[in-house]
Design an enzyme around this catalytic site. Sequence first.
Site, PDB file in Angstrom:
ATOM      1  N   HIS A  95       9.986   4.947   1.960  1.00  0.00           N
ATOM      2  CA  HIS A  95       9.456   5.899   2.478  1.00  0.00           C
ATOM      3  C   HIS A  95       7.406   4.971   2.736  1.00  0.00           C
ATOM      4  O   HIS A  95       7.101   4.680   1.845  1.00  0.00           O
ATOM      5  CB  HIS A  95       9.684   6.885   2.405  1.00  0.00           C
ATOM      6  CG  HIS A  95       8.649   7.432   0.940  1.00  0.00           C
ATOM      7  ND1 HIS A  95       9.290   6.746  -0.747  1.00  0.00           N
ATOM      8  CD2 HIS A  95       7.522   8.354   0.557  1.00  0.00           C
ATOM      9  CE1 HIS A  95       8.237   7.259  -0.940  1.00  0.00           C
ATOM     10  NE2 HIS A  95       7.468   8.264  -0.626  1.00  0.00           N
ATOM     11  N   ASP A  97       4.306   7.949   2.854  1.00  0.00           N
ATOM     12  CA  ASP A  97       4.279   9.302   2.310  1.00  0.00           C
ATOM     13  C   ASP A  97       3.461  10.123   4.006  1.00  0.00           C
ATOM     14  O   ASP A  97       3.007   9.365   4.816  1.00  0.00           O
ATOM     15  CB  ASP A  97       2.842   9.389   1.562  1.00  0.00           C
ATOM     16  CG  ASP A  97       3.308   8.834   0.577  1.00  0.00           C
ATOM     17  OD1 ASP A  97       4.391   8.865   0.338  1.00  0.00           O
ATOM     18  OD2 ASP A  97       2.449   8.317  -0.362  1.00  0.00           O
ATOM     19  N   HIS A 250       6.318   1.624  -0.061  1.00  0.00           N
ATOM     20  CA  HIS A 250       6.461   2.226  -1.410  1.00  0.00           C
ATOM     21  C   HIS A 250       8.095   2.407  -1.778  1.00  0.00           C
ATOM     22  O   HIS A 250       8.421   3.871  -0.923  1.00  0.00           O
ATOM     23  CB  HIS A 250       5.124   3.008  -2.259  1.00  0.00           C
ATOM     24  CG  HIS A 250       5.293   4.270  -1.833  1.00  0.00           C
ATOM     25  ND1 HIS A 250       4.353   4.521  -0.234  1.00  0.00           N
ATOM     26  CD2 HIS A 250       5.073   5.208  -2.242  1.00  0.00           C
ATOM     27  CE1 HIS A 250       3.989   5.512  -0.948  1.00  0.00           C
ATOM     28  NE2 HIS A 250       4.857   6.252  -1.170  1.00  0.00           N
ATOM     29  N   ARG A 265      -0.706  12.345  -8.426  1.00  0.00           N
ATOM     30  CA  ARG A 265      -1.202  11.549  -6.725  1.00  0.00           C
ATOM     31  C   ARG A 265      -1.843  12.646  -5.376  1.00  0.00           C
ATOM     32  O   ARG A 265      -1.574  14.059  -5.912  1.00  0.00           O
ATOM     33  CB  ARG A 265      -0.101  11.941  -6.041  1.00  0.00           C
ATOM     34  CG  ARG A 265       0.078  10.378  -4.657  1.00  0.00           C
ATOM     35  CD  ARG A 265       1.170  10.075  -4.002  1.00  0.00           C
ATOM     36  NE  ARG A 265       1.585  11.640  -3.129  1.00  0.00           N
ATOM     37  CZ  ARG A 265       2.732  11.419  -2.223  1.00  0.00           C
ATOM     38  NH1 ARG A 265       3.881  11.101  -2.066  1.00  0.00           N
ATOM     39  NH2 ARG A 265       2.500  12.685  -1.087  1.00  0.00           N
TER      40      ARG A 265
HETATM   41  C1  SIN Z   1       5.578   8.606  -4.239  1.00  0.00           C
HETATM   42  O1  SIN Z   1       7.022   7.946  -3.265  1.00  0.00           O
HETATM   43  O2  SIN Z   1       4.443   8.666  -4.210  1.00  0.00           O
HETATM   44  C2  SIN Z   1       5.604   7.769  -5.979  1.00  0.00           C
HETATM   45  C3  SIN Z   1       5.386   6.617  -6.575  1.00  0.00           C
HETATM   46  C4  SIN Z   1       5.869   6.546  -7.288  1.00  0.00           C
HETATM   47  O3  SIN Z   1       5.955   7.633  -8.570  1.00  0.00           O
HETATM   48  O4  SIN Z   1       5.759   5.079  -8.360  1.00  0.00           O
END
Ligand code: SIN
Length: 276
Positions: A95, A97, A250, A265
């Site tokens: 996906h 973000d 990612h 994050r």
């Molecule tokens: C995310 O999708 O922002 C998480 C990525 C992760 O936990 O590595």
Amino acid sequence: MHVAPYSSGCGGIVSGIQLASITSDQLIDLRLAFSTYGVLFFRDQNLSPKQHLEFAQRYGKIVINKFFKTIEHHPQIAEVRKEKTQQTNIGGGWHSDHSYDEIPAMGSILVARTLPKTGGDTQFANLYAAYDALTPELKKTISSLRAVHSNTHLYGENGLYRMTDLAEQLGGMDRVGDATHPVVINHPESGRKALYINPGHTITFEGWDFNESRRLLDELYAHVTQPQFTCSFNWLPGSVTFWDNRCTWHQANNDYQGQARLMHRITLAGTPLSAA
Ligand code: SIN
């Protein structure tokens, strides 16, 4: 500051800087590297939550995720948490973000807090390179398309995440929504063309029915996830990644059952996207 390619087709690894004390000149170089590579990897940073926040604020404007829990004293920092008893992880499928927002997030800065002994890598895909390598026919087919992006199927009342053991970590059931964006965007900073759809949030092409959309989306997704456009980042204590949601995807590997993983994050606000 030194930046080298992380893999043949995806990401850059940055050395020689500390994000906690980055100088104005280094910040200029970092912006250029970010625009060039789409995702940057850093080792040995040991950022406190306050330093994480200060770096993010120096880089851009913060946008707060609607669904994740935030950490105590810092509502701008979202928790990406998996307890050792949980089966499901956040972000376990490809996906980008916030693509479901009218103005999607520019970037995300992820800091490792608790890591499993092995596993829990994050994979990335380069959507500039994937676009460039499409056949001329496919480029023509998608050139004027728009796509509908949503979060309802994940975070809505009967959303996929609500059916899992992640449910109690999630808020914002009433904040679900959709947005449409061009399928090929002109990246606001680099000016390069990037493919802007993703398996997590893209539902259909605007004006196409579900099955017709599905066929073309699946073809494009199979193209993007080829090894030459992807890489996998192995987290170590002190690691940080900073990715651009307009030109990368990612996903977090969920291969560490029985162990905990916690990441912090911060998401940075973007600008409206325009068609290439
Ligand atoms: C995310 O999708 O922002 C998480 C990525 C992760 O936990 O590595």
